[in-house]
Design an enzyme around this catalytic site. Sequence first.
Site, PDB file in Angstrom:
ATOM      1  CG  MET A 102      48.686  45.926  37.799  1.00 57.55           C
ATOM      2  SD  MET A 102      47.161  47.066  37.258  1.00 57.55           S
ATOM      3  CE  MET A 102      46.351  45.975  35.894  1.00 57.55           C
ATOM      4  CB  ILE A 159      44.223  40.895  30.615  1.00 56.04           C
ATOM      5  CG1 ILE A 159      44.418  41.347  29.238  1.00 56.04           C
ATOM      6  CG2 ILE A 159      44.117  39.485  30.895  1.00 56.04           C
ATOM      7  CD1 ILE A 159      45.712  40.786  28.765  1.00 56.04           C
ATOM      8  N   GLY A 189      43.602  42.368  41.051  1.00 59.31           N
ATOM      9  CA  GLY A 189      44.643  41.655  40.685  1.00 59.31           C
ATOM     10  C   GLY A 189      44.409  41.255  38.948  1.00 59.31           C
ATOM     11  CB  SER A 190      43.910  42.744  36.619  1.00 57.61           C
ATOM     12  OG  SER A 190      43.980  44.089  36.852  1.00 57.61           O
ATOM     13  NE  ARG A 191      49.512  40.016  30.306  1.00 54.34           N
ATOM     14  CZ  ARG A 191      49.587  38.737  29.769  1.00 54.34           C
ATOM     15  NH1 ARG A 191      49.535  37.589  30.436  1.00 54.34           N
ATOM     16  NH2 ARG A 191      50.193  38.698  28.628  1.00 54.34           N
TER      17      ARG A 191
END
Length: 232
Positions: A102, A159, A189-191
């Site tokens: 993301m 994450i 912002g991440s995953r």
Amino acid sequence: MTLLDTIKNTFVPIHREGYPFIAAFGAATLFLGYFSSILFWVGLILTAWCIYFYRDPERVTPVDDRLVVSPADGVISAVGPAVPPRELGLGAGEMTRISVFMNVFSCHMNRAPVRGRITRIEHRPGKFLNAELDKASSENERNGLVIDSPNGTIAAVQIAGLVARRIVCWAEAGGSIGIGERFGLIRFGSRVDVFLPANAVPRVAVGQTAVGGETVLAEFGGAAVAPLVRIS
């Protein structure tokens, strides 16, 4: 449908987690605007972005228990074998991992990829590397949910990324969760990694855009188990 209903359906809902941040951005914009019109417009743009970041659209989730849906909006950044985080207690063997990255413009609501009982939730502090990097799975700050689903044990791992500094999870261990049900978010912002048993067949490719709660990531074979509820 009334005019009011039409207007309400036009605007995407904002999740309550974003209210304090939107208020702070708005207050800062008014304060800066007192000294400079340029700063006011910059602040206004940032406030609009903050509102956009915390959008929480409704999704129509498939109810077939053979399917695994995306836990987040973003781009598929990895599909393949990987060892799940040790703290999840899933062993040292490889599972099928599908990663959804993301960026700061993605909708950051996280949704359950399957239905089942949450048997474990583990948070681990760590670094804040670029979430697109493969080593972010093992080195970054993360929060993992282990779900006992009709097709076996599945894990969803939030994450943190280079910009993200806050993982939010409001699910509880021992409780049940429906496919597509919201369980948390990651700020800025991440995953999210999904770890699946070997008999799950991936249905996405790296570079594909995924829609949280709707895009099918993988599929299990055999007859589907009748779902209990439908979560949108």
